[in-house]
Design an enzyme around this catalytic site. Structure first.
Site, short mmCIF file in Angstrom:
data_model
loop_
_atom_site.label_atom_id
_atom_site.label_comp_id
_atom_site.label_asym_id
_atom_site.label_seq_id
_atom_site.Cartn_x
_atom_site.Cartn_y
_atom_site.Cartn_z
N LYS A 9 29.57 55.23 14.65
CA LYS A 9 30.47 55.90 13.71
C LYS A 9 30.29 57.39 13.97
O LYS A 9 29.29 57.99 13.63
CB LYS A 9 30.10 55.54 12.27
N ARG A 30 43.90 64.84 10.72
CA ARG A 30 44.09 64.16 9.44
C ARG A 30 44.54 65.14 8.35
O ARG A 30 45.21 64.78 7.41
CB ARG A 30 42.81 63.45 9.02
N GLU A 64 38.06 60.51 17.29
CA GLU A 64 37.35 61.65 16.73
C GLU A 64 37.17 62.71 17.80
O GLU A 64 36.76 62.40 18.93
CB GLU A 64 35.96 61.24 16.23
#
Length: 177
Positions: A9, A30, A64
């Site tokens: 993650k 985002r 990411e």
């Protein structure tokens, strides 16, 4: 048949890269959760991004934006951490230093169908897109052993920050997170 799929993650800046006919046409952060910033020009210069998939893919890749700790230390030590530095650099209007950033992708949305998460990661790798490290394990006991070893021996050696590990259950066509 059930397996467990494990990925890192990542602690980075969320990005969605939109493709039409296999070509990168837009990359959006985002932002506030509803409206993001278009940083397509900058993203096209980052590591881990394939701007031309050489296939007729229509959809998006989610990932990411990260900055390696070694890059942060060498070039951006005045910033609090690699994530903050990556956020600022990725949005620079002049594009300076965006080539020092990387994107690791973890999700494909569009006109392809995957039976498992493993297939999705193989597709990303085949199409020369960066991905976080990933592993499969056959049981909960094996996951526990893996997690302990990762925490004790591997995590601190990474050249990028992670929030932990994501574990997915692979059951045929379904994947539960």
């Amino acid at each position: 048949c059930k397996t467990w799929f494990i990925t890192e993650k990542l602690d980075g800046l969320s990005i969605e890269c939109v493709y039409e006919g296999g070509k990168l046409v837009q990359a959006i952060t985002r932002g506030d959760g509803e409206t993001g910033e278009d940083i397509t020009v900058n993203v096209s210069r980052m590591g881990g991004v394939n701007t031309d998939l050489k296939m007729d893919f229509n959809g998006s890749l989610r990932g990411e934006i990260i900055m390696l700790k070694s890059v942060h230390k060498k070039h951006f030590a005045d910033k609090a951490n690699p994530r903050n530095a990556a956020s600022g650099v990725s949005k620079r209007l002049d594009g300076v230093d965006v080539d020092k950033l990387n994107i690791l992708f973890y999700q494909v949305l569009g006109d392809v169908d995957f039976k498992t998460e493993v297939e999705q990661f193989k597709w990303l790798i085949k199409n020369k897109c960066g991905t976080p490290l990933s592993w499969t394990r056959p049981s909960v006991d094996e996951i526990n052993k893996f997690w302990r070893d990762y925490q004790d021996h591997s995590r601190d050696k990474l050249d990028y920050d992670i929030d932990g590990l994501v574990i997915r259950i692979e059951i045929g066509r379904a994947s539960w997170r």
